[in-house]
Design an enzyme around this catalytic site. Structure first.
Site, mmCIF file in Angstrom:
data_model
loop_
_atom_site.group_PDB
_atom_site.id
_atom_site.type_symbol
_atom_site.label_atom_id
_atom_site.label_comp_id
_atom_site.label_asym_id
_atom_site.label_seq_id
_atom_site.Cartn_x
_atom_site.Cartn_y
_atom_site.Cartn_z
ATOM 1 C CG HIS A 1 -1.710 -2.158 3.451
ATOM 2 N ND1 HIS A 1 -1.677 -3.205 2.550
ATOM 3 C CD2 HIS A 1 -0.474 -1.590 3.392
ATOM 4 C CE1 HIS A 1 -0.490 -3.272 1.988
ATOM 5 N NE2 HIS A 1 0.261 -2.308 2.485
ATOM 6 C CG ASP A 2 -0.417 0.544 0.424
ATOM 7 O OD1 ASP A 2 -0.215 1.140 1.503
ATOM 8 O OD2 ASP A 2 0.411 -0.224 -0.101
ATOM 9 C CD GLU B 1 2.881 -3.286 -3.239
ATOM 10 O OE1 GLU B 1 2.026 -2.415 -3.007
ATOM 11 O OE2 GLU B 1 3.984 -3.325 -2.653
ATOM 12 C CG ASP C 1 3.727 -7.222 3.810
ATOM 13 O OD1 ASP C 1 4.430 -7.160 2.794
ATOM 14 O OD2 ASP C 1 2.637 -6.637 3.929
ATOM 15 C CG ASP D 1 6.262 -3.497 0.143
ATOM 16 O OD1 ASP D 1 5.073 -3.163 0.023
ATOM 17 O OD2 ASP D 1 7.203 -2.681 0.212
#
Length: 558
Positions: A331-332, A256, A100, A201
């Site tokens: 995860h979100d 993302e 990440d 991210d």
């Protein structure tokens, strides 16, 4: 699509949330050795890549997305030697590892920011956004995605710094060439170590509108606003990143990118754009948002016709020009089977398999979030003290405590449906205490259904969700049509059935999925040829014109 198939176009990615995967040092927090210990499990499942959520040094204001040192491992996860062991072992298992990459912001404890706040003429000052207020007011009216102002006043230099997320996550100023160079050096260091790529991210937020003007909305309409997303220089920055770093390695990259359309994605990940390999879009995850101004805090179900339209737009809009990423959860977000399927015991397994069928046979690279292959469900926490997520707790304070817009009971129902903590409960390995995740008190509660839903039970049951995922992965690896075939949506206005075809070199596959708990009839036989062959189904037997609750099947036509 480009004539040459890239390895990541045929791959299946498994997302590991390290904090909740496996604890080996008895502190209630997952660690790197815990991931290494389960590589056999991942290899048996058949995945090609694991994506690790942040494992860098961090004060954990936002569970590792506030990084204080990009080139050190957080102590709770282990050491750099543990990471090197994991990377080597993963490669020995035929599994690649992507990291990440969080470069829209750092922690306020990062040395760059610590230097930046020392004085207005510090060499790191312009690594961040510092502004004077208007009188006693903040520099503009932006609000943080996590609630409150996007500006925090710093006494030492008597200016405000910008943080579009937490106060402990100051935004980086990508307009500064020295900042970009420092980031590229850090990325190169990881790639030379042997990592196989990056998930980036909120990468489409790295270019803000010049002048940081006022606006009527938050900086993110659930993480999306033209003032901070898809900015004027974002493609220039990413092309520079590709030229100076990414193009030098045989890796995969996924960005993302909130608030993007297929047209935007063709810019970020177009075959001839020299930026990223693919992006995560979020249109399909916003269809159930509240219609009363509460954003993601909703208890609505996703309308199927709208979902099909979004997927159709992305499948056809990127065909031959860019590459799709495929995911139901991460995860979100809430767990897939609870959000899009049905997590009641009588339907959980069927609907989990149906959702997997629908997603994995689309064109693109599928992402499996840890526990998805078990049909893990939302946590359904009933007390606020069980939550750990900063976004969740801030939303409760804003909507209930401060503004009194929702009652406690109403907000708890919304948290149970939408909190990020739903996907962050510990991985359920077996039926022993704490689901086999840890022999200490876990950092967040284990879902109480772990005694029924766990990996040990799944591996002992040939009809489990786990083995169904294994079959889907084998189909992708074995049949080129899954990677190369074009997509055609059928029954676009049907409110219960998601059906589509894939076509490649004279071959056709037909995929039908019932998204309801009802038994329904449709004249589906008209789409089948006489010698059509069923490749996969989540029922042992079926009639083509009847779809039972959450039934899914895949036919290969002549």
């Amino acid at each position: 699509m480009a004539a040459t198939i890239k390895w990541w176009q045929q791959a299946v990615v498994y997302q590991v949330y390290p904090r909740s995967f496996q604890d080996t040092n008895h502190d209630g927090i997952g660690d790197l050795k815990g991931i290494t210990a389960h590589l056999d499990y991942l290899q048996q499942l058949g995945v090609d890549v694991i994506w690790l959520n942040p494992i860098y040094r961090s004060p954990n204001d936002d569970n590792g997305y506030d990084i204080s040192d990009y080139q050190q491992i957080a102590a709770e996860f282990g050491t750099m030697a543990d990471f090197d062991d994991l990377l080597t072992a993963a490669h020995d298992h035929g599994i690649k590892v992507i990291m990440d990459l969080v470069v829209n912001h750092t922690s306020d404890e990062h040395p760059w920011f610590q230097q930046s706040r020392q004085s207005r003429d510090n060499q790191y000052r312009d690594f961040y956004f510092w502004r004077s207020g208007k009188g006693a007011d903040q520099p503009n009216n932006w609000e943080s995605a996590f609630g409150g102002s996007a500006w925090t006043y710093d006494e030492q230099t008597q200016q405000y710094y910008l943080h579009t997320f937490s106060t402990k996550q100051p935004d980086l100023n990508w307009e500064n060439p020295a900042l970009r160079t420092a980031i590229y050096q850090m990325m190169t260091w990881w790639l030379e170590k042997g990592v196989d790529g990056f998930r980036m991210d909120v990468i489409n937020q790295i270019s803000k509108l010049p002048g940081l003007p006022d606006g009527p909305l938050k900086p993110h309409s659930q993480y999306g606003d033209a003032r901070v997303t898809n900015g004027p220089h974002v493609h220039e920055f990413l092309q520079e990143m590709n030229r100076r770093v990414l193009s030098r390695f045989d890796i995969m990259t996924v960005g993302e990118t909130h608030d993007v359309t297929p047209a935007d994605a063709r810019k970020y990940a177009g075959n001839d754009r020299h930026e990223l390999d693919m992006v995560f879009e979020f249109q399909h995850l916003r269809l159930d948002n509240s219609q009363h101004g509460f954003g993601k805090w909703s208890i609505r179900k996703t309308p199927l016709v709208a979902l099909k339209q979004v997927i159709n737009d992305w499948q056809t809009g990127l065909a031959g020009q860019a590459w799709n990423s495929l995911f139901w959860n991460n995860h979100d977000t809430p767990r897939a089977v609870s959000r899009f399927g049905d997590d009641r015991p009588m339907y959980r397994v069927r609907s989990a398999k149906m959702l997997a069928t629908c997603l994995h046979l689309l064109q693109g690279t599928p992402y499996i979030y840890q526990g998805e292959e078990l049909g893990m469900t939302d946590a359904h926490f009933t007390d606020l003290d069980s939550y750990r997520d900063i976004e969740t707790l801030n939303a409760y304070r804003d909507l209930v405590t401060d503004r009194h817009l929702l009652t406690h009971a109403d907000m708890m129902a919304r948290l149970a449906a939408s909190s990020r903590d739903n996907s962050r409960t510990p991985m359920q390995w077996n039926a022993t205490e704490n689901a086999g995740f840890s022999d200490a008190q876990p950092w967040i509660k284990v879902n109480p259904n772990y005694q029924q839903i766990n990996a040990e039970a799944a591996l002992a049951d040939p009809d489990s969700v786990w083995y169904y995922y294994q079959q889907l992965i084998k189909l992708r690896h074995h049949y080129p049509i899954v990677t190369l075939g074009t997509f055609k949506l059928l029954l676009a206005d049907d409110t219960q059935v998601f059906m589509y075809e894939r076509h490649w070199q004279g071959q056709t596959w037909l995929i039908a999925c019932n998204f309801t708990s009802e038994t329904i009839s449709r004249p589906l036989h008209q789409y089948l040829t006489a010698d059509a062959k069923c490749l996969l189904s989540n029922y042992d037997d079926h009639q083509t014109d009847t779809l039972r609750p959450y039934e899914a099947w895949v036919y290969q036509l002549a």
